[in-house]
Scaffold this active site. Sequence first.
Site, PDB file in Angstrom:
ATOM      1  N   TYR A  23       2.021   0.718  -3.312  1.00  0.00           N
ATOM      2  CA  TYR A  23       1.293  -0.540  -3.379  1.00  0.00           C
ATOM      3  C   TYR A  23       1.215  -1.035  -4.818  1.00  0.00           C
ATOM      4  O   TYR A  23       1.794  -0.456  -5.725  1.00  0.00           O
ATOM      5  CB  TYR A  23      -0.093  -0.375  -2.748  1.00  0.00           C
ATOM      6  N   HIS A  24       0.477  -2.087  -5.039  1.00  0.00           N
ATOM      7  CA  HIS A  24       0.390  -2.725  -6.343  1.00  0.00           C
ATOM      8  C   HIS A  24      -0.482  -1.908  -7.289  1.00  0.00           C
ATOM      9  O   HIS A  24      -1.641  -1.645  -7.000  1.00  0.00           O
ATOM     10  CB  HIS A  24      -0.193  -4.126  -6.185  1.00  0.00           C
ATOM     11  N   HIS A  25       0.086  -1.558  -8.397  1.00  0.00           N
ATOM     12  CA  HIS A  25      -0.673  -0.819  -9.400  1.00  0.00           C
ATOM     13  C   HIS A  25      -1.637  -1.767 -10.091  1.00  0.00           C
ATOM     14  O   HIS A  25      -1.327  -2.925 -10.329  1.00  0.00           O
ATOM     15  CB  HIS A  25       0.263  -0.190 -10.425  1.00  0.00           C
TER      16      HIS A  25
END
Length: 103
Positions: free
Chosen positions: A27-29
């Site tokens: 997922y988005h860091h």
Amino acid sequence: MPGCEGLLLWSDAYLECLARQYTNTIYHHSGSAKMGPARDPTAVVDPRLRVHGIKGLRVVDASIFPTVPSGNTNAPTIMVAEKASDLIKADWGVRHGQDGATP
């Protein structure tokens, strides 16, 4: 998986070991270059998204969130980018409507 070699593949014990040994995200860091005051040793950018101690560099992505949002980071990141464009234009002296956009 290193550390789980002695366990029966895909057994409950193996899956428990896997969960303890392997961490990753697809997922988005976010949160790795948090916004905060220069006196905070863990803060990377100021409220105008400028990197502390480096002239002319800003960070404009999900990494500036001091705490990770509980939902998808897409909309908050777009909001950060919109705000950053306003900050950059303000720093360059561009007023609303002078950049070719409709006022």
